[in-house]
Write a protein that holds these residues in place. Structure first.
Motif, mmCIF file in Angstrom:
data_model
loop_
_atom_site.group_PDB
_atom_site.id
_atom_site.type_symbol
_atom_site.label_atom_id
_atom_site.label_comp_id
_atom_site.label_asym_id
_atom_site.label_seq_id
_atom_site.Cartn_x
_atom_site.Cartn_y
_atom_site.Cartn_z
ATOM 1 N N ALA A 40 34.756 16.431 58.331
ATOM 2 C CA ALA A 40 35.157 16.189 59.792
ATOM 3 C C ALA A 40 34.045 15.473 60.673
ATOM 4 O O ALA A 40 34.341 14.462 60.935
ATOM 5 C CB ALA A 40 35.737 17.293 60.320
ATOM 6 N N ILE A 41 32.877 15.803 60.306
ATOM 7 C CA ILE A 41 31.823 15.462 60.995
ATOM 8 C C ILE A 41 31.568 13.974 60.434
ATOM 9 O O ILE A 41 31.351 13.061 61.327
ATOM 10 C CB ILE A 41 30.366 16.204 60.811
ATOM 11 N N ILE A 59 38.125 9.023 63.468
ATOM 12 C CA ILE A 59 38.752 9.998 64.358
ATOM 13 C C ILE A 59 38.913 9.383 65.889
ATOM 14 O O ILE A 59 37.675 8.860 66.263
ATOM 15 C CB ILE A 59 38.031 11.410 64.523
ATOM 16 N N VAL A 85 31.725 21.929 64.402
ATOM 17 C CA VAL A 85 33.353 21.473 64.214
ATOM 18 C C VAL A 85 34.089 22.637 64.969
ATOM 19 O O VAL A 85 34.880 22.229 65.571
ATOM 20 C CB VAL A 85 33.682 21.251 62.728
ATOM 21 N N ALA A 89 34.098 11.599 62.170
ATOM 22 C CA ALA A 89 33.828 11.316 63.616
ATOM 23 C C ALA A 89 32.345 10.673 63.795
ATOM 24 O O ALA A 89 32.165 10.111 64.905
ATOM 25 C CB ALA A 89 33.538 12.579 64.206
ATOM 26 N N LEU A 120 28.935 10.609 68.473
ATOM 27 C CA LEU A 120 30.535 10.525 67.886
ATOM 28 C C LEU A 120 30.824 9.256 68.473
ATOM 29 O O LEU A 120 30.729 8.464 69.217
ATOM 30 C CB LEU A 120 31.241 11.768 68.613
ATOM 31 N N THR A 179 37.580 16.312 66.700
ATOM 32 C CA THR A 179 37.176 16.609 65.292
ATOM 33 C C THR A 179 37.667 18.146 64.823
ATOM 34 O O THR A 179 37.787 18.169 63.650
ATOM 35 C CB THR A 179 35.653 16.655 65.391
#
Ligand SMILES: [Zn+2]
Length: 439
Positions: free
Chosen positions: A343-344, A304, A393, A347, A66, A321
């Motif tokens: 979202a992944i 993020i 997530v 990040a 991340l 996330t």
């Protein structure tokens, strides 16, 4: 290839590659050689491979590390010191006075080391930071083994570190010299915000960034008050002012960008800037909801970040996330906004793009450096596992991060830090607490 000796061979039930949104390889392995991903292959074909170390992870997800795209690592030492305040009250009456009394070289080293330990245990492999005493931050990065972007804060007013913008710039550039040979350490220019930096300083930052090929990291459009203040003082909104000063370019990582109209979203896309979205900090300081779905739809690269531990108060990128996915939904009243795979990507790969390192990290791809994490989905809290992308997530917690590698080097093995001493860090944290309370 059959006689190649690999350094590490990691097999897992699932690999989330991030090469394509939602792509998952089942029962695959990653072979690492000289810090790079040398092969990705079905686990069934691994038996004949030679590797110095073999790690069979079972019901784990392997995925890119991340990337925390906005933070102030050393502020872990101010975590929980003042909560539930408005941004300017929080800064003026709590954070800046405490920083004035305590921030110096050892504060930054200890605070950043504590932050890095927390981040590594939560699966973060890269931090894009902004603070003071940059050599201390960079030394903490070298010691922890994290990929560290050291943002040289630039302000017009004095702090313990500098007295004016020229001094912040010259001291930062001087501290940078000792780390130019460190592959995992990169210095950036970090003018703090439009309300703390003058036009002439912004111009100087743009020139210097171009000359030295550096990124620019700046808080922009964080609150409605910031935007209104700029209209009063400069007769224009901050982004328009920064555009005229030449700040908007692919070099820019704009933290927050909460309050944007449609023309500003279009301008962000046109200039190719990247945005660090900080959902927890924006929620805690009641700054607002950044228009992430609209930014993504316009083609803006959005990553993020956690922001500092004083305004979050966790440096937990998995939690962040999840919040990014949830806040986008409640902000638009659209449950399809920012799905789990998006979202992944935000990040990981989007963070890498923002930092100009997407050719090196941010996805699981042969030839990229092995910045990888493993998340154990065999826990009760993530049973049963239908879709690892969804679980990472929405269901998994950072305590399920079992392993972390940066450039093939293990920084976390079975939840144990390999480069940092957990007990010593907690002791140093307690010492700083006593010092700060004693004033
Ligand atoms: Zn910040």
């Amino acid at each position: 290839m059959s006689h190649m000796q690999y350094d590490t061979l990691i097999s897992a039930r699932w690999i989330i590659t991030v090469e394509q949104d939602g792509e998952v390889l089942e029962n695959h392995a990653i072979a690492i050689k000289d810090g790079r991903i040398a092969q990705i292959l079905p686990s069934a074909q691994c038996a004949s491979l030679q590797a110095a170390e073999r790690i069979d992870l079972g019901n784990h997800v392997l995925m890119p590390g991340l990337i925390n795209l906005h933070g102030h690592s050393a502020m872990t030492l101010l975590r929980g010191l003042a909560d539930d305040k408005a941004l300017m009250d929080w800064l003026n009456n709590h954070i800046w006075p405490a920083e004035g009394k305590h921030v110096r070289d050892d504060f930054v080293f200890d605070g950043a080391s504590l932050a890095m330990a927390e981040m590594i245990r939560g699966g973060t492999t890269t931090i894009n930071d902004m603070y003071f005493y940059h050599a201390a931050m960079a030394r903490a990065g070298v010691a922890s083994g994290m990929r560290t972007f050291v943002g040289c804060s630039i302000l017009e007013f004095p702090t313990n570190y500098g007295s004016n913008a020229d001094e912040y710039i010259s001291k930062g550039m001087e501290e940078r010299k000792a780390f130019l040979g460190e592959e995992l350490i990169t210095f950036t220019l970090a003018p703090h915000a439009p309300y703390t930096v003058s036009d002439s300083t912004f111009r100087q930052v743009v020139e210097l960034a171009e000359r030295e090929d550096m990124l620019i990291h700046c808080h922009i459009h964080e609150t409605a008050d910031e935007v209104a203040g700029s209209v009063t003082e400069h007769q224009q909104r901050p982004l328009a002012r920064l555009a005229k000063l030449g700040l908007l370019s692919p070099r820019l990582i704009a933290a927050h960008m909460v309050h944007l109209d449609s023309a500003e979203i279009e301008a962000a896309a046109r200039h190719g800037i990247s945005i660090a979205h900080n959902p927890a900090s924006n929620m805690k300081l009641a700054s607002g909801i950044a228009p992430v779905p609209a930014l993504l739809a316009a083609g803006v690269n959005v990553g993020i970040g956690t922001d500092g531990a004083a305004s979050n108060n966790k440096l937990d990128m998995l939690a962040e996330t999840r919040l990014a996915a949830l806040l986008a939904k409640v902000g638009t009243l659209d449950p399809t906004a920012v799905p789990a795979a998006t979202a992944i990507r935000m990040a990981t790969l989007n963070g890498a793009k923002a930092l100009g390192i997407a050719d090196k990290v941010g996805s699981v791809k042969v030839g990229k450096q092995a910045d990888l994490i493993a998340i154990d989905l065999s826990a009760l809290e993530t049973a049963p596992a239908f879709d690892p992308v969804s679980h990472v997530v929405y269901a998994a917690g950072r305590e399920q991060v079992s392993h972390v590698w940066v450039k093939g080097r293990a920084l976390l093995t079975q939840r144990q830090l390999t480069t940092l001493d957990e007990t010593a860090l907690k002791t140093r944290g307690e010492e700083w607490r006593n010092r700060i309370l004693a004033r």
